[in-house]
Design an enzyme around this catalytic site. Structure first.
Site, PDB file in Angstrom:
ATOM      1  N   ASP A  35       0.862  -1.182   0.000  1.00 43.94           N
ATOM      2  CA  ASP A  35       0.000   0.000   0.000  1.00 43.94           C
ATOM      3  C   ASP A  35       0.898   1.232   0.000  1.00 43.94           C
ATOM      4  O   ASP A  35       1.621   1.467   0.973  1.00 43.94           O
ATOM      5  CB  ASP A  35      -0.930   0.017   1.215  1.00 43.94           C
ATOM      6  CG  ASP A  35      -2.074   1.006   1.040  1.00 43.94           C
ATOM      7  OD1 ASP A  35      -1.790   2.161   0.662  1.00 43.94           O
ATOM      8  OD2 ASP A  35      -3.235   0.631   1.257  1.00 43.94           O
ATOM      9  N   LYS A  84       3.594   2.118  -6.064  1.00 42.54           N
ATOM     10  CA  LYS A  84       2.393   2.586  -6.758  1.00 42.54           C
ATOM     11  C   LYS A  84       2.116   1.777  -8.015  1.00 42.54           C
ATOM     12  O   LYS A  84       0.961   1.588  -8.399  1.00 42.54           O
ATOM     13  CB  LYS A  84       2.531   4.074  -7.098  1.00 42.54           C
ATOM     14  CG  LYS A  84       2.446   4.986  -5.891  1.00 42.54           C
ATOM     15  CD  LYS A  84       2.416   6.454  -6.297  1.00 42.54           C
ATOM     16  CE  LYS A  84       2.255   7.345  -5.074  1.00 42.54           C
ATOM     17  NZ  LYS A  84       2.214   8.786  -5.431  1.00 42.54           N
ATOM     18  N   CYS A 156     -20.024  -6.882  -3.112  1.00 40.23           N
ATOM     19  CA  CYS A 156     -20.738  -7.359  -1.929  1.00 40.23           C
ATOM     20  C   CYS A 156     -22.227  -7.499  -2.224  1.00 40.23           C
ATOM     21  O   CYS A 156     -22.870  -8.471  -1.801  1.00 40.23           O
ATOM     22  CB  CYS A 156     -20.513  -6.413  -0.754  1.00 40.23           C
ATOM     23  SG  CYS A 156     -20.909  -4.677  -1.098  1.00 40.23           S
ATOM     24  N   THR A 157     -22.782  -6.559  -2.975  1.00 42.57           N
ATOM     25  CA  THR A 157     -24.208  -6.603  -3.289  1.00 42.57           C
ATOM     26  C   THR A 157     -24.532  -7.754  -4.231  1.00 42.57           C
ATOM     27  O   THR A 157     -25.555  -8.438  -4.068  1.00 42.57           O
ATOM     28  CB  THR A 157     -24.661  -5.264  -3.892  1.00 42.57           C
ATOM     29  OG1 THR A 157     -24.357  -4.211  -2.970  1.00 42.57           O
ATOM     30  CG2 THR A 157     -26.151  -5.260  -4.172  1.00 42.57           C
ATOM     31  N   THR A 186     -19.680   4.010   2.306  1.00 44.01           N
ATOM     32  CA  THR A 186     -18.389   3.418   1.946  1.00 44.01           C
ATOM     33  C   THR A 186     -17.335   4.515   1.836  1.00 44.01           C
ATOM     34  O   THR A 186     -17.636   5.708   1.878  1.00 44.01           O
ATOM     35  CB  THR A 186     -18.456   2.646   0.619  1.00 44.01           C
ATOM     36  OG1 THR A 186     -18.750   3.565  -0.442  1.00 44.01           O
ATOM     37  CG2 THR A 186     -19.512   1.554   0.674  1.00 44.01           C
ATOM     38  N   GLY A 216     -23.844  -1.604 -10.211  1.00 47.49           N
ATOM     39  CA  GLY A 216     -23.747  -2.621 -11.258  1.00 47.49           C
ATOM     40  C   GLY A 216     -24.052  -4.012 -10.752  1.00 47.49           C
ATOM     41  O   GLY A 216     -23.861  -4.999 -11.466  1.00 47.49           O
ATOM     42  N   ARG A 238     -27.650   5.060  -0.866  1.00 49.65           N
ATOM     43  CA  ARG A 238     -26.628   5.115   0.176  1.00 49.65           C
ATOM     44  C   ARG A 238     -27.231   5.786   1.408  1.00 49.65           C
ATOM     45  O   ARG A 238     -27.804   6.868   1.311  1.00 49.65           O
ATOM     46  CB  ARG A 238     -25.404   5.893  -0.310  1.00 49.65           C
ATOM     47  CG  ARG A 238     -24.650   5.219  -1.450  1.00 49.65           C
ATOM     48  CD  ARG A 238     -24.079   3.880  -1.007  1.00 49.65           C
ATOM     49  NE  ARG A 238     -23.310   3.237  -2.060  1.00 49.65           N
ATOM     50  CZ  ARG A 238     -21.996   3.349  -2.210  1.00 49.65           C
ATOM     51  NH1 ARG A 238     -21.294   4.102  -1.361  1.00 49.65           N
ATOM     52  NH2 ARG A 238     -21.380   2.720  -3.189  1.00 49.65           N
ATOM     53  N   ASN A 320     -21.857  -5.988   4.327  1.00 46.75           N
ATOM     54  CA  ASN A 320     -21.161  -5.709   3.080  1.00 46.75           C
ATOM     55  C   ASN A 320     -19.643  -5.726   3.220  1.00 46.75           C
ATOM     56  O   ASN A 320     -18.928  -5.748   2.223  1.00 46.75           O
ATOM     57  CB  ASN A 320     -21.618  -4.363   2.491  1.00 46.75           C
ATOM     58  CG  ASN A 320     -21.691  -3.255   3.513  1.00 46.75           C
ATOM     59  OD1 ASN A 320     -22.656  -3.162   4.276  1.00 46.75           O
ATOM     60  ND2 ASN A 320     -20.679  -2.405   3.539  1.00 46.75           N
TER      61      ASN A 320
END
Length: 339
Positions: A35, A84, A156-157, A186, A216, A238, A320
């Site tokens: 990261d 990166k 997750c959805t 989120t 989506g 949301r 989620n």
């Protein structure tokens, strides 16, 4: 010996995937975390303390170039890098077999292949992908092939919607359907009003608004259940909660069924072929009751309604974050079992 795994992006999903693996005794060994936007000390801090899921039950210390994590008497040394460009991450030098791509930045085949230039053999994308094959554990994960080296765990959805959709479509047939997810905040949202590209509403303060948004997820379901292509779409609201979301699937059925028959079909699947992925409840639950829920989708029998025998509204909850991270690990382990 456990396979060697890397994580790119130590955000919500990257951290929780590591927590899930540790809670399961590290069946795949995380050897490197990359990261570029966070120091090792800060990594240790945000892994140790979590507003939603609580304090990590072990110890974690940020040291020079590594995290030292202790849990249940086991010590795990995990190297840390800050590249990166994925092609420059030392996956090869660390003998990493699978990279969990959880940065949200490298979700296409072309971008994910950069990890392979860095020496990784496979890449598991923890987001929907425009062109990588998508798999939902319990629905179509068995179609993952050993030679597919870049693949997505969808969203997750999608992981909540797909198991429920599969049960209903297999048993009764879906003529067409509309999905709404009432989704917790989120990291992409803003604490105060600000600019947000073309979707201006997405830039409004997360804590003070219910924000209509695109998703989506329903389209992705048609990627894992192709026969529903053109028959399912959806949207998102949301809402200002920290975690746990809920799907509302409103569908027209081919085969007439009472609401009780639908509930029985879902309960049978939850106790059968989708056990551990799809759950069932007939209790008076609310969203916070599902924080830390490892299943992808928990059908709420008390919340759904039927207009008649062919037009129904079905409701299913999901954590989620934690539920999705468990499915990432399940798909990871499944991919490692293929030869």
């Amino acid at each position: 010996m456990a396979a060697r795994v890397g994580i790119n992006g130590f955000g919500r999903i990257g951290r929780l995937v590591l927590r899930v693996l540790l809670s399961r005794g590290m069946p795949a060994n995380v050897v490197l975390i990359n990261d570029p936007f966070i120091t090792t000390d800060a990594m240790a801090y945000i892994f140790k303390y979590d507003t939603v899921h609580g304090r990590f039950p072990g110890t974690v210390v940020g040291k020079e170039g590594k995290l030292e994590i202790t849990l249940n008497g086991h010590v795990y040394d995990i190297a840390v890098s800050a590249c990166k460009n994925p092609a420059e991450i030392p996956w090869g030098a660390s003998n990493v077999e699978v990279v969990i791509e959880s940065s949200g930045a490298f979700t296409t085949m072309e971008k994910a292949h950069l990890h392979q230039q860095g020496g990784a053999k496979k890449v598991l994308i923890t987001a929907p992908s425009a062109d990588a094959p998508m798999f939902v554990y319990g629905v179509n994960h068995q179609s993952l092939k050993a030679d597919q080296t870049v693949f997505s765990n969808a969203s997750c959805t999608t992981n909540c919607l797909a198991p429920l959709t599969k049960v209903i479509n297999d048993k009764f047939g879906i003529v067409r359907g509309l999905m709404t997810t009432v989704h917790s905040t989120t990291a992409t949202q803003k604490t105060v009003d600000g600019p947000s590209g073309k979707a201006w509403r997405d830039g409004r303060a997360a804590a003070g608004n219910i924000i209509p948004s695109s998703t989506g997820a329903a389209k992705a379901v048609t990627a894992v259940i192709p026969e529903l292509k053109g028959r399912l779409t959806g949207m998102s609201f949301r809402v200002p909660t920290l975690n746990v979301s809920v799907v509302d699937l409103t569908a027209e059925l081919k085969t007439p069924a009472t609401y009780e028959e639908i509930c029985n079909a879902v309960r049978e699947a939850a106790n059968g072929e989708l056990k551990g992925v799809l759950g069932y409840t007939d209790e008076q639950v609310v969203s916070s009751d599902f924080v830390g829920e490892p299943m992808s989708s928990i059908f709420d029998a008390k919340a759904g309604i039927a207009l008649d025998k062919t037009f129904v509204k079905l409701v299913s909850w999901y954590d989620n974050e934690w539920g999705y991270s468990n499915r990432v690990v399940d798909l990871l382990l499944h991919s490692l079992s293929l030869h």
